[in-house]
Enzyme design. Structure first.
Site, short mmCIF file in Angstrom:
data_model
loop_
_atom_site.label_atom_id
_atom_site.label_comp_id
_atom_site.label_asym_id
_atom_site.label_seq_id
_atom_site.Cartn_x
_atom_site.Cartn_y
_atom_site.Cartn_z
N SER A 5 14.97 5.02 7.98
CA SER A 5 13.56 5.19 8.38
C SER A 5 12.68 5.34 7.15
O SER A 5 12.80 6.31 6.39
CB SER A 5 13.42 6.41 9.27
OG SER A 5 12.06 6.75 9.36
N HIS A 30 13.82 0.73 9.74
CA HIS A 30 13.12 1.40 10.84
C HIS A 30 11.72 1.83 10.39
O HIS A 30 11.57 2.54 9.39
CB HIS A 30 13.95 2.62 11.25
CG HIS A 30 13.47 3.35 12.45
ND1 HIS A 30 13.77 2.98 13.74
CD2 HIS A 30 12.71 4.47 12.56
CE1 HIS A 30 13.22 3.83 14.59
NE2 HIS A 30 12.56 4.75 13.90
N ASP A 32 8.27 3.73 11.47
CA ASP A 32 7.71 4.69 12.43
C ASP A 32 6.19 4.68 12.38
O ASP A 32 5.60 5.19 11.43
CB ASP A 32 8.19 6.10 12.06
CG ASP A 32 9.65 6.31 12.34
OD1 ASP A 32 10.05 6.21 13.51
OD2 ASP A 32 10.41 6.55 11.38
N MET A 34 2.69 6.04 13.90
CA MET A 34 2.18 7.18 14.67
C MET A 34 0.66 7.11 14.79
O MET A 34 0.01 6.48 13.96
CB MET A 34 2.56 8.48 13.97
CG MET A 34 4.04 8.62 13.70
SD MET A 34 4.38 10.16 12.84
CE MET A 34 6.11 9.91 12.43
N HIS A 63 9.23 1.30 15.56
CA HIS A 63 9.21 2.40 16.54
C HIS A 63 7.77 2.90 16.67
O HIS A 63 7.25 3.57 15.77
CB HIS A 63 10.16 3.51 16.04
CG HIS A 63 10.18 4.73 16.88
ND1 HIS A 63 10.70 5.93 16.43
CD2 HIS A 63 9.78 4.97 18.15
CE1 HIS A 63 10.60 6.85 17.37
NE2 HIS A 63 10.03 6.29 18.42
N MET A 65 5.16 5.26 18.01
CA MET A 65 4.91 6.57 18.63
C MET A 65 3.41 6.68 18.86
O MET A 65 2.72 7.50 18.24
CB MET A 65 5.41 7.68 17.70
CG MET A 65 6.92 7.82 17.72
SD MET A 65 7.52 8.72 16.31
CE MET A 65 7.68 7.37 15.17
N MET A 134 15.71 9.81 21.30
CA MET A 134 15.21 10.70 20.23
C MET A 134 16.07 11.97 20.22
O MET A 134 16.23 12.62 21.25
CB MET A 134 13.74 11.08 20.47
CG MET A 134 12.73 9.98 20.21
SD MET A 134 12.84 9.18 18.59
CE MET A 134 12.63 10.58 17.46
N ASP A 172 17.82 8.59 16.91
CA ASP A 172 16.84 8.80 15.84
C ASP A 172 16.44 10.28 15.75
O ASP A 172 15.93 10.84 16.72
CB ASP A 172 15.60 7.94 16.17
CG ASP A 172 14.50 8.01 15.12
OD1 ASP A 172 14.71 8.64 14.07
OD2 ASP A 172 13.43 7.41 15.37
#
Ligand code: DX5
Ligand code: ZN
Length: 212
Positions: A5, A30, A32, A34, A63, A65, A134, A172
């Protein structure tokens, strides 16, 4: 498989972290994203990821979020992402969103927060390519692994076998050298690791071990 990540990378020198990542055995990267709404933090967005994406040939596992992730399907596609992953909790019309991701030519994943039971996926598990469990509450790197995840991986594996789903199981949060093997044995196919990889003295060596 291992998907390091980027959240735990050195944002002051991403090029250096991408250089060893490309040499490592890690299979995916990966990312992330947000929004400060779905999770209480903001990471990085598409203008930054555009440059990161240009520095690797490995598949990008994105991913999201964020609320209303379907709004960003074109942006994720433009990054050249292999897989777009949305949260179950952020998608009241999950079946439609999964279809839209597939129509855009990407693999589709769905993520469950720690408090969301695996059984909610019963009617969608055959339509997705990956389920991400998660093992921390999303939003931050470096948190402690929630042990109940082992039971969830086993329950999900059973549900998938019974329904004939061929989706991959990804885990994750708080994954590292102390629990990766147990997770693989429980049925996880792809492990995400941030601090355990980027915080290591020899990240390439850690990737070599955890990518098995
Ligand atoms: C957390 C992110 C994770 C995070 C994992 O919200 O989804 O991908 O980077 O970091 P570690 O491995 O440090 O728990
Ligand atoms: Zn993540």
């Amino acid at each position: 498989m291992l998907s390091p990540s980027l959240l735990s990378a050195d944002f002051g020198n991403l090029r250096k972290d991408m250089e060893w990542f490309n040499r490592s055995a890690a299979q995916w990267l990966h990312l992330d994203i947000m929004d400060g709404v779905f999770v209480p933090n903001i990471s990085f967005g598409f203008p930054v990821l555009k440059y990161v994406a240009a520095l690797t040939e490995k598949p990008l596992d994105v991913h999201l979020m964020i609320v209303e992730p379907q709004k960003f399907i074109p942006e994720v596609k433009a990054l050249g992402a292999y897989l777009m992953n949305v949260h179950y909790e952020a998608c009241p019309h999950l079946h439609r969103v999964i279809g839209q991701i597939h129509d855009a030519g990407m693999k589709a994943g769905v993520t469950l927060n720690p408090a969301t039971p695996v059984c909610v996926l019963e009617d969608i598990v055959r339509d997705v390519d990956l389920v991400l469990l998660m093992s921390v509450n999303p939003g931050f790197g470096g948190q402690k692994f929630i042990p109940h995840t082992f039971d969830k991986v086993r329950t999900l594996r059973r549900m998938m076998d019974e329904s004939g789903s061929r989706a991959l199981i990804q885990v994750d949060g708080g994954v590292g050298l102390d629990n990766w093997k147990q997770l693989r044995e429980a049925g996880a196919d792809v492990l995400v690791a941030g601090s355990a990889v980027y915080g290591a003295e020899d990240p390439v060596a850690v990737c070599e071990i955890m990518s098995k």
